[in-house]
Design an enzyme around this catalytic site. Structure first.
Site, PDB file in Angstrom:
ATOM      1  CB  SER A 169      -0.895  -0.264   1.200  1.00  0.00           C
ATOM      2  OG  SER A 169       0.465   0.201   2.191  1.00  0.00           O
ATOM      3  CG  ASP A 216      -3.928  -3.100   0.488  1.00  0.00           C
ATOM      4  OD1 ASP A 216      -4.403  -4.423  -0.057  1.00  0.00           O
ATOM      5  OD2 ASP A 216      -4.403  -2.398   1.006  1.00  0.00           O
ATOM      6  CG  HIS A 217      -5.853   0.392  -1.061  1.00  0.00           C
ATOM      7  ND1 HIS A 217      -5.620  -0.660   0.154  1.00  0.00           N
ATOM      8  CD2 HIS A 217      -6.233   1.177  -0.689  1.00  0.00           C
ATOM      9  CE1 HIS A 217      -5.414   0.913   1.144  1.00  0.00           C
ATOM     10  NE2 HIS A 217      -5.898   1.665   0.779  1.00  0.00           N
TER      11      HIS A 217
END
Length: 245
Positions: A169, A216-217
């Site tokens: 992330s 992750d996003h």
């Protein structure tokens, strides 16, 4: 009983070495002790009443008999509980063994030929994802924040015998770079994520498992960080013939 239970809680019910054995021993011990205490309580003769004419002696005799019956019933209940604990531990151990056999035999024994230990990209990644879909299993994605968590992730995959996704992330990348690093224009977030990906590429083969590098996003406000990862991946591709992530 509290000491026995505290020890049992620390045991690993699903370990191949069957560390749940203390629970089985405790169950047998409880059953034996309960049965013995119950037999003593129910079968032991009560003291004869020498003066039945007085109310006090009658009450004492009644209370003694009632206490013995309650003690016997309680001990028997403990014994039954011990048997139940032992039986339950046996069922749990059997279920864990079945799960381990299913994982070892059905899921991870026949990887596609293109899937090798190390970071998987391109056609090998497509083959791996299709293989997972066909065999109906999920590939876990673990959000990492340091080299230690990366190593733990791959160690777990090695023990399970299957592939894993290592995901970064924006915040995890910054944490990996260090809180004192200059993060102007997401520089620390980008540098930390790239450093983590390079670490995975250096050690993944040593664990003998296929690893997928992923983010992750990324929300819209984090696109500058993601653009930096794309740029780093393109540079890696020019030198090595495959993308970094």
């Amino acid at each position: 009983l509290k000491a026995i239970r505290a020890r049992d809680v620390q045991s690993d019910l699903c370990s191949p070495s069957h560390q749940a054995m203390p629970s089985k021993v405790a169950g047998v011990a409880l059953a034996t002790a309960g049965a013995y205490a119950a037999s003593q309580a129910f079968l032991a003769p009560t003291a004869p009443v020498t003066q039945p004419s007085t109310g006090r002696h009658l009450r004492q005799a009644t209370e003694t008999s009632g206490a013995a019956s309650c003690a016997g019933a309680g001990a028997l209940a403990v014994g039954v509980a011990g048997v139940a604990v032992a039986a339950n531990q046996k069922r749990v151990s059997r279920r864990c063994q079945v799960v381990r056999q299913a994982v070892a035999e059905k899921v991870f024994t026949k990887m596609p030929a293109s899937v090798k230990p190390g970071v998987v990209t391109g056609q090998a990644l497509v083959d791996l994802l299709n293989y997972a879909k066909e065999n109906e299993f999920a590939i876990p994605g673990v959000n990492v924040v340091s080299s230690s968590s990366v190593n733990a992730c791959m160690e777990a995959a090695k023990k399970a015998g299957g592939p894993v996704m290592v995901t970064f992330s924006r915040g995890g990348g910054q944490f990996l770079a260090g809180k004192a690093a200059d993060n102007t224009d997401d520089a620390a977030c980008i540098a930390g994520t790239v450093a983590g990906a390079l670490h995975v590429r250096q050690v993944a083969k040593l664990y003998g498992v296929p690893v997928i590098l992923h983010t992750d996003h990324c929300q819209k406000s984090w696109l500058p960080w993601f653009d930096g990862l794309i740029e780093a991946s393109e540079e890696y591709f020019e030198k090595n013939g495959e993308p970094l992530f």
